[in-house]
Each structure stands twice: as structure tokens, then as C-alpha cells.
Motif scaffolding. Sequence first.
Motif, short mmCIF file in Angstrom:
data_model
loop_
_atom_site.label_atom_id
_atom_site.label_comp_id
_atom_site.label_asym_id
_atom_site.label_seq_id
_atom_site.Cartn_x
_atom_site.Cartn_y
_atom_site.Cartn_z
N GLY A 46 -31.59 3.79 -1.01
CA GLY A 46 -30.89 5.00 -0.57
C GLY A 46 -29.51 4.64 -0.06
N TYR A 47 -29.21 5.08 1.15
CA TYR A 47 -27.92 4.77 1.76
C TYR A 47 -28.12 3.91 2.99
N GLY A 48 -27.17 3.01 3.21
CA GLY A 48 -27.22 2.15 4.38
C GLY A 48 -25.88 2.17 5.08
N LEU A 49 -25.86 1.61 6.27
CA LEU A 49 -24.63 1.54 7.03
C LEU A 49 -23.85 0.30 6.63
N GLY A 50 -22.57 0.48 6.46
CA GLY A 50 -21.71 -0.63 6.14
C GLY A 50 -20.36 -0.44 6.80
N TYR A 51 -19.49 -1.39 6.56
CA TYR A 51 -18.15 -1.33 7.13
C TYR A 51 -17.11 -1.65 6.07
N ARG A 52 -15.96 -1.01 6.23
CA ARG A 52 -14.82 -1.34 5.38
C ARG A 52 -13.64 -1.62 6.31
N LEU A 53 -12.72 -2.40 5.81
CA LEU A 53 -11.55 -2.78 6.58
C LEU A 53 -10.54 -1.65 6.57
N ASN A 54 -9.99 -1.36 7.73
CA ASN A 54 -8.93 -0.36 7.83
C ASN A 54 -7.78 -0.82 6.92
N PRO A 55 -7.29 0.04 6.02
CA PRO A 55 -6.25 -0.37 5.07
C PRO A 55 -5.00 -0.95 5.74
N LYS A 56 -4.64 -0.47 6.89
CA LYS A 56 -3.46 -0.98 7.59
C LYS A 56 -3.66 -2.43 8.05
N VAL A 57 -4.90 -2.79 8.30
CA VAL A 57 -5.21 -4.12 8.84
C VAL A 57 -5.25 -5.17 7.74
N LYS A 58 -5.53 -4.76 6.51
CA LYS A 58 -5.62 -5.72 5.41
C LYS A 58 -4.33 -6.53 5.27
N ASP A 59 -3.19 -5.87 5.37
CA ASP A 59 -1.91 -6.57 5.28
C ASP A 59 -1.70 -7.50 6.46
N ILE A 60 -2.21 -7.12 7.62
CA ILE A 60 -2.07 -7.96 8.81
C ILE A 60 -2.88 -9.25 8.63
N VAL A 61 -4.09 -9.15 8.10
CA VAL A 61 -4.93 -10.33 7.87
C VAL A 61 -4.24 -11.27 6.91
N LYS A 62 -3.69 -10.74 5.83
CA LYS A 62 -2.98 -11.58 4.86
C LYS A 62 -1.74 -12.22 5.50
N GLY A 63 -1.05 -11.47 6.35
CA GLY A 63 0.11 -12.00 7.06
C GLY A 63 -0.26 -13.11 8.02
N VAL A 64 -1.38 -12.96 8.71
CA VAL A 64 -1.85 -14.00 9.63
C VAL A 64 -2.20 -15.27 8.86
N GLN A 65 -2.82 -15.12 7.70
CA GLN A 65 -3.15 -16.29 6.88
C GLN A 65 -1.88 -17.01 6.44
N LYS A 66 -0.88 -16.24 6.04
CA LYS A 66 0.41 -16.81 5.62
C LYS A 66 1.09 -17.52 6.80
N PHE A 67 1.08 -16.87 7.96
CA PHE A 67 1.68 -17.43 9.16
C PHE A 67 0.99 -18.73 9.56
N SER A 68 -0.33 -18.78 9.43
CA SER A 68 -1.09 -19.97 9.76
C SER A 68 -0.70 -21.14 8.86
N LYS A 69 -0.52 -20.88 7.56
CA LYS A 69 -0.11 -21.93 6.63
C LYS A 69 1.28 -22.46 6.99
N ILE A 70 2.18 -21.55 7.37
CA ILE A 70 3.53 -21.97 7.78
C ILE A 70 3.45 -22.88 9.00
N LEU A 71 2.63 -22.50 9.98
CA LEU A 71 2.48 -23.31 11.19
C LEU A 71 1.87 -24.68 10.88
N GLU A 72 0.91 -24.73 9.95
CA GLU A 72 0.33 -26.01 9.57
C GLU A 72 1.37 -26.91 8.93
N ASN A 73 2.23 -26.33 8.08
CA ASN A 73 3.29 -27.11 7.45
C ASN A 73 4.30 -27.61 8.46
N VAL A 74 4.66 -26.79 9.44
CA VAL A 74 5.60 -27.19 10.48
C VAL A 74 4.99 -28.32 11.31
N ARG A 75 3.74 -28.19 11.64
CA ARG A 75 3.05 -29.21 12.43
C ARG A 75 2.99 -30.54 11.68
#
Length: 109
Positions: A77-106
Amino acid sequence: MVKKEKAKDEIWALRKALSRPNYAVMELLTQKSPRTTRELYAILEKKFTRKTLIITLRELSLGLNIIQPTHIRTDKGYGLGYRLNPKVKDIVKGVQKFSKILENVRGID
């Protein structure tokens, strides 16, 4: 005993969102969204306790509005689930990009 309230600065919400369990849920929902609650538990049960995951889902959905509850069609039947707020998806990708930049700087030092 009086609970001491932590001071909030400009990035308190980002700090709260990027805690280990919160980020793990957001990363999974970035890869595939929506996901059922059971699916999230099954994937993350080795990293976090069930209680931590319950608190995390409540905090992300009710407290921060980062994930949004939704109904998902299942075999039974139907179950409870979750989806990511569309505005937050870009933030998550940005954080991943920012983390890679910081690793390279380090790595330069």
C-alpha cells in the motif's frame, strides 16, 4: 538544574544541519529521493542507533524543514517516506564542493 542555552550565531542552522547523522540522511536523499523510513533505517543502522535516527528525522523534518514527509507507494500500500526539500539539494552539493576545496587547500600546507 537550569539548562544553559547555547548562543546562536549566523551559521547555527548550518552547523545543526551538518551534524553527522543529519548530513548522512541528506546525502542519501540527494542520491535518491524520496526514500521510505525503513529504507533510511536499513542503510544507516550500522552507523547510528535507531533512537538517533528517529531524533534526526524529527529534527530535519519538523525543526529545520530540510526533509519533507511524503507518502510512498509500496508493495503493501502506502508508507511514510521523506524527500529532500528542493532548496536544500543545492546546498548539499555546495557543501560537498566546499569540502573538496578545503581538502585541497589543506593538502598544500
